[in-house]
Design an enzyme around this catalytic site. Structure first.
Site, mmCIF file in Angstrom:
data_model
loop_
_atom_site.group_PDB
_atom_site.id
_atom_site.type_symbol
_atom_site.label_atom_id
_atom_site.label_comp_id
_atom_site.label_asym_id
_atom_site.label_seq_id
_atom_site.Cartn_x
_atom_site.Cartn_y
_atom_site.Cartn_z
ATOM 1 N N ASP A 11 0.904 -1.233 -0.083
ATOM 2 C CA ASP A 11 -0.016 0.163 0.162
ATOM 3 C C ASP A 11 1.067 1.306 0.069
ATOM 4 O O ASP A 11 2.102 1.145 -0.223
ATOM 5 C CB ASP A 11 -1.067 -0.066 1.262
ATOM 6 C CG ASP A 11 -0.356 0.141 2.449
ATOM 7 O OD1 ASP A 11 0.998 0.147 2.740
ATOM 8 O OD2 ASP A 11 -1.056 0.294 3.642
ATOM 9 N N HIS A 12 0.217 2.431 0.154
ATOM 10 C CA HIS A 12 1.100 3.797 0.210
ATOM 11 C C HIS A 12 2.245 3.794 1.134
ATOM 12 O O HIS A 12 3.279 4.228 0.995
ATOM 13 C CB HIS A 12 0.115 4.800 0.400
ATOM 14 C CG HIS A 12 -0.699 4.722 1.395
ATOM 15 N ND1 HIS A 12 -1.900 3.891 1.635
ATOM 16 C CD2 HIS A 12 -0.792 5.396 2.598
ATOM 17 C CE1 HIS A 12 -2.312 4.282 2.584
ATOM 18 N NE2 HIS A 12 -1.660 4.838 3.536
ATOM 19 N N CYS A 68 2.941 -3.141 4.261
ATOM 20 C CA CYS A 68 2.369 -1.985 4.481
ATOM 21 C C CYS A 68 2.722 -1.525 5.769
ATOM 22 O O CYS A 68 3.988 -1.731 5.966
ATOM 23 C CB CYS A 68 0.564 -2.389 4.805
ATOM 24 S SG CYS A 68 0.264 -3.556 6.276
ATOM 25 N N GLY A 71 2.393 -4.165 8.465
ATOM 26 C CA GLY A 71 2.566 -5.508 7.884
ATOM 27 C C GLY A 71 1.302 -6.480 8.180
ATOM 28 O O GLY A 71 1.376 -7.580 7.598
ATOM 29 N N GLY A 73 -2.063 -5.927 8.157
ATOM 30 C CA GLY A 73 -3.380 -5.604 7.445
ATOM 31 C C GLY A 73 -3.139 -6.392 5.980
ATOM 32 O O GLY A 73 -3.834 -7.236 5.416
ATOM 33 N N HIS A 101 9.356 -24.296 8.963
ATOM 34 C CA HIS A 101 8.478 -24.807 9.756
ATOM 35 C C HIS A 101 7.088 -24.412 9.287
ATOM 36 O O HIS A 101 6.253 -25.354 9.240
ATOM 37 C CB HIS A 101 8.369 -24.152 11.436
ATOM 38 C CG HIS A 101 9.484 -24.609 12.013
ATOM 39 N ND1 HIS A 101 9.523 -24.354 13.411
ATOM 40 C CD2 HIS A 101 10.471 -25.323 11.812
ATOM 41 C CE1 HIS A 101 10.764 -24.875 13.775
ATOM 42 N NE2 HIS A 101 11.405 -25.222 13.005
ATOM 43 N N ASN A 102 6.756 -23.334 8.430
ATOM 44 C CA ASN A 102 5.646 -22.998 7.974
ATOM 45 C C ASN A 102 5.279 -23.053 6.530
ATOM 46 O O ASN A 102 4.243 -22.713 5.987
ATOM 47 C CB ASN A 102 5.013 -21.717 8.509
ATOM 48 C CG ASN A 102 5.071 -21.680 10.055
ATOM 49 O OD1 ASN A 102 6.021 -20.791 10.443
ATOM 50 N ND2 ASN A 102 4.603 -22.410 10.682
ATOM 51 N N ARG A 112 6.709 0.748 8.679
ATOM 52 C CA ARG A 112 7.070 1.899 9.800
ATOM 53 C C ARG A 112 7.542 0.990 10.893
ATOM 54 O O ARG A 112 7.613 1.879 11.941
ATOM 55 C CB ARG A 112 5.705 2.293 10.073
ATOM 56 C CG ARG A 112 4.784 3.225 9.149
ATOM 57 C CD ARG A 112 3.481 3.625 9.480
ATOM 58 N NE ARG A 112 3.091 4.579 8.268
ATOM 59 C CZ ARG A 112 1.626 4.770 7.918
ATOM 60 N NH1 ARG A 112 0.728 3.812 8.617
ATOM 61 N NH2 ARG A 112 1.294 5.312 7.074
ATOM 62 N N ARG A 139 1.402 -30.207 9.415
ATOM 63 C CA ARG A 139 0.534 -29.063 9.995
ATOM 64 C C ARG A 139 0.372 -27.995 8.843
ATOM 65 O O ARG A 139 -0.483 -27.330 9.089
ATOM 66 C CB ARG A 139 1.563 -28.626 11.160
ATOM 67 C CG ARG A 139 1.842 -29.518 12.493
ATOM 68 C CD ARG A 139 3.149 -29.053 13.186
ATOM 69 N NE ARG A 139 3.360 -30.244 14.054
ATOM 70 C CZ ARG A 139 4.521 -30.181 14.786
ATOM 71 N NH1 ARG A 139 5.559 -29.529 14.468
ATOM 72 N NH2 ARG A 139 4.714 -30.983 15.633
#
Length: 148
Positions: A11-12, A68, A71, A73, A101-102, A112, A139
């Site tokens: 985003d901006h 963003c 991070g 949203g 792991h994921n 920011r 998982r």
């Protein structure tokens, strides 16, 4: 060995960091796809998170970078797309673990909240770390079930 294609969306608030990271990877020979935003003018992060999640889910890119302000949203928006596993990371350890792991396929960063050097390090570690599989595969498969 060819490098994976990496899609970028922001985003901006994440516009500048997205561009910096995109250009860094381009300079390293990675194929990149820029899904926007293309200016610092105010936009809605869900639109860009969704576009990134869809691009990765379709296979247009093997990995994605979502940025963003926090991070949070944009990662929520990306994770609404089945097949997208976006991980919000703040350091190289969380970046490494998100892959090991994921099997995360999207790294989310808060422009920011994170410095440029840390963001570069996170992205490098993310792209270089393989998924361990094994007990983690079971998982990760359950993550896909819950998204249906």
């Amino acid at each position: 060995m060819s490098k994976p294609t990496v899609a970028f969306a922001a985003d901006h608030a994440g516009f500048e960091l997205k561009n910096l990271l995109r250009d860094e990877l381009k300079g390293q020979g990675y194929p990149v796809v820029d899904l926007g935003t293309l200016s610092a003018e105010s936009v809605d992060y869900p639109d860009f998170g969704r576009a990134l999640g869809e691009a990765v889910s379709r296979g247009d890119a093997q990995f994605g970078v979502a940025v963003c302000g926090s991070g949070i949203g944009i990662s929520i928006a990306a994770n609404r797309i089945p097949g997208c596993r976006a991980a919000l990371v703040h350091d190289s350890l969380s970046a490494r673990l998100s892959r090991q792991h994921n099997d995360a396929n999207v790294i989310a960063l808060g422009a920011r909240l994170i410095g440029v050097d840390t963001a570069k390090d996170c992205l490098k570690v993310f792209l270089e770390t393989p998924f361990e599989g094994g007990r983690h595969a079971r998982r990760v498969a359950k993550l896909g079930e819950s998204a249906q």
